[in-house]
Design an enzyme around this catalytic site. Structure first.
Site, PDB file in Angstrom:
ATOM      1  N   HIS A   4      48.623  43.034  42.744  1.00  0.00           N
ATOM      2  CA  HIS A   4      48.526  44.359  42.118  1.00  0.00           C
ATOM      3  C   HIS A   4      49.922  44.970  41.900  1.00  0.00           C
ATOM      4  O   HIS A   4      50.189  45.585  40.877  1.00  0.00           O
ATOM      5  CB  HIS A   4      47.660  45.260  42.995  1.00  0.00           C
ATOM      6  CG  HIS A   4      47.515  46.629  42.443  1.00  0.00           C
ATOM      7  ND1 HIS A   4      46.961  46.869  41.216  1.00  0.00           N
ATOM      8  CD2 HIS A   4      47.885  47.838  42.938  1.00  0.00           C
ATOM      9  CE1 HIS A   4      46.982  48.167  40.980  1.00  0.00           C
ATOM     10  NE2 HIS A   4      47.533  48.771  42.001  1.00  0.00           N
ATOM     11  N   LYS A  63      46.418  58.532  30.599  1.00  0.00           N
ATOM     12  CA  LYS A  63      45.267  59.339  31.086  1.00  0.00           C
ATOM     13  C   LYS A  63      45.797  60.557  31.815  1.00  0.00           C
ATOM     14  O   LYS A  63      46.667  60.426  32.662  1.00  0.00           O
ATOM     15  CB  LYS A  63      44.466  58.536  32.135  1.00  0.00           C
ATOM     16  CG  LYS A  63      43.566  57.496  31.603  1.00  0.00           C
ATOM     17  CD  LYS A  63      42.755  56.891  32.737  1.00  0.00           C
ATOM     18  CE  LYS A  63      43.565  56.279  33.860  1.00  0.00           C
ATOM     19  NZ  LYS A  63      42.797  55.455  34.784  1.00  0.00           N
ATOM     20  N   GLU A 122      29.605  37.620  64.346  1.00  0.00           N
ATOM     21  CA  GLU A 122      30.969  37.155  64.617  1.00  0.00           C
ATOM     22  C   GLU A 122      31.186  35.852  63.863  1.00  0.00           C
ATOM     23  O   GLU A 122      30.272  35.030  63.743  1.00  0.00           O
ATOM     24  CB  GLU A 122      31.143  36.875  66.117  1.00  0.00           C
ATOM     25  CG  GLU A 122      31.453  38.090  66.922  1.00  0.00           C
ATOM     26  CD  GLU A 122      31.716  37.756  68.393  1.00  0.00           C
ATOM     27  OE1 GLU A 122      31.916  36.569  68.713  1.00  0.00           O
ATOM     28  OE2 GLU A 122      31.700  38.682  69.204  1.00  0.00           O
ATOM     29  N   GLY A 180      35.327  51.857  35.186  1.00  0.00           N
ATOM     30  CA  GLY A 180      35.542  53.192  34.612  1.00  0.00           C
ATOM     31  C   GLY A 180      36.777  53.247  33.717  1.00  0.00           C
ATOM     32  O   GLY A 180      36.709  53.696  32.569  1.00  0.00           O
ATOM     33  N   ARG A 207      44.604  64.402  33.710  1.00  0.00           N
ATOM     34  CA  ARG A 207      43.680  65.495  34.033  1.00  0.00           C
ATOM     35  C   ARG A 207      44.578  66.718  34.179  1.00  0.00           C
ATOM     36  O   ARG A 207      45.345  66.815  35.139  1.00  0.00           O
ATOM     37  CB  ARG A 207      42.959  65.171  35.358  1.00  0.00           C
ATOM     38  CG  ARG A 207      41.684  65.957  35.572  1.00  0.00           C
ATOM     39  CD  ARG A 207      41.063  65.641  36.930  1.00  0.00           C
ATOM     40  NE  ARG A 207      40.715  64.247  37.103  1.00  0.00           N
ATOM     41  CZ  ARG A 207      39.581  63.684  36.664  1.00  0.00           C
ATOM     42  NH1 ARG A 207      38.705  64.410  36.041  1.00  0.00           N
ATOM     43  NH2 ARG A 207      39.338  62.403  36.857  1.00  0.00           N
TER      44      ARG A 207
HETATM   45  C1  R5P Z   1      44.734  50.304  38.938  1.00  0.00           C
HETATM   46  O1  R5P Z   1      45.900  50.564  39.135  1.00  0.00           O
HETATM   47  C2  R5P Z   1      44.284  48.944  38.544  1.00  0.00           C
HETATM   48  O2  R5P Z   1      45.268  48.262  37.796  1.00  0.00           O
HETATM   49  C3  R5P Z   1      42.994  49.004  37.750  1.00  0.00           C
HETATM   50  O3  R5P Z   1      43.236  49.710  36.540  1.00  0.00           O
HETATM   51  C4  R5P Z   1      41.917  49.695  38.526  1.00  0.00           C
HETATM   52  O4  R5P Z   1      41.795  49.149  39.809  1.00  0.00           O
HETATM   53  C5  R5P Z   1      40.585  49.593  37.795  1.00  0.00           C
HETATM   54  O5  R5P Z   1      39.607  50.229  38.548  1.00  0.00           O
HETATM   55  P1  R5P Z   1      38.229  50.697  37.905  1.00  0.00           P
HETATM   56  O6  R5P Z   1      37.657  49.503  37.157  1.00  0.00           O
HETATM   57  O7  R5P Z   1      37.408  51.098  39.098  1.00  0.00           O
HETATM   58  O8  R5P Z   1      38.515  51.841  36.981  1.00  0.00           O
END
Ligand code: R5P
Length: 310
Positions: free
Chosen positions: A127, A190, A36, A223, A192
């Protein structure tokens, strides 16, 4: 004005205190044996304008709880006004329902900070700008861009640079820097196409023989950035670097970056560097402490903060 630091990022708090020429308020923030959090402010704060510095970075929940308990201690100690200074605001990526029956944790954290006693919030490169609306108290959102622009101008003076957004979501951020530096902009899209198939990277813009600089707010696993760096090099870029505000760098991120084609990853010190980050050959931190300290001074003096955005 009083400045108090929790434990997640003491180095930035000390740099802020040095800039303001104001010693950090003495407080002990410690754990009971069951973990705590216990906080004791060792100085009188009655009637004071108090700033609490804490990044809610790894371990996010512990650091958040430290902040909340400290805010409560200050409120009960009769501080006149309390500003929560979050160089990095964790949970910000959970800013909408990502599927049925999922939370909006950024809103929950905003409620917790407000309820614990903050009168205002000062943070950096949220963000998503809309998170400001999750708070019903004033929030100042600073930008690392002026610090990045200065460094890019110094390091790439005269070179044929191209700013790159590593995903479609970051275009506004990258475009602002490109505009300020009078540079071109490329975007990585990007996709998929089908579940189970690997992601395809389409680069919008011609990056051949250009020195590419990716701009983003967060690097977590690395990534996004490492895959984008490889795609840019495969498309003929001369070099690839990245300027990212918040170096979350969790899991194997540092190893991934050191093994990637990234020439340099530059982040701010909004999150304290680990030893692995400090020794990595291609990671560098720029301090954001003077910008945050100046904003704190202006808030305390009731002066404009927006002129710091230039
Ligand atoms: C996503 O919207 C953020 O702006 C970053 O691109 C993201 O959080 C990066 O995450 P990671 O390094 O795990 O790919």
């Amino acid at each position: 004005m009083k400045v108090l630091s929790c434990n997640s990022n003491r180095p930035i708090a000390e740099a802020i205190s040095a800039y303001l020429n104001l010693p950090l308020t003495s407080a002990s923030i410690r754990r009971f044996s069951d973990m705590e959090v216990f906080v004791e402010i060792n100085e009188n704060v009655r009637g004071e304008d108090v700033f609490v510095i804490q990044s809610t970075s790894y371990p996010a929940n512990d650091n958040l709880m430290e902040l909340l308990v400290t805010l409560d201690a200050l409120r009960r100690g009769s501080a006149r006004r309390i500003t929560a200074v979050l160089p990095y605001f964790g949970y910000a990526r959970q800013d909408r329902k990502s599927g049925p029956r999922t939370p909006i944790s950024a809103k929950l954290v905003a409620n917790l900070i407000t309820e614990a006693g903050a009168d205002r919030v000062l943070t950096l490169d949220l963000h998503a700008g809309q998170i400001q609306g999750f708070f019903d108290i004033p929030l100042d959102n600073l930008y690392a861009a002026p610090v990045f622009n200065k460094d890019i101008e110094e390091k790439y003076n005269g070179d044929d640079i191209m700013m790159v957004s590593p995903d479609v979501g970051g275009v506004v951020r990258a475009r602002a820097i490109a505009k300020r530096l009078d540079a071109d902009l490329a975007i990585i899209d990007k996709r998929r196409e089908r579940a189970g198939e690997s992601e395809v990277m389409n680069i919008i813009g011609n990056v051949k023989d250009r020195r590419c600089i990716m701009i983003d707010d967060i690097i977590d696993s690395g990534g996004t950035l490492c895959n984008a760096a490889t795609a840019l090099m495969d498309s003929g870029a001369k070099s690839v670097a990245a300027y990212i505000t918040h170096g979350v760098l969790s899991g194997g991120a540092v190893a991934r970056i050191t093994a990637s084609p990234l020439e340099t990853l530059v982040s701010t010190d909004s999150i304290m560097a680990t030893e692995a980050v400090r020794v990595a050959h291609n990671i560098r931190q720029l301090t954001i402490a003077p910008l945050i300290a100046e904003a704190m001074r202006r808030i305390s003096d009731e002066n404009s903060v927006s002129s710091l955005f230039n």
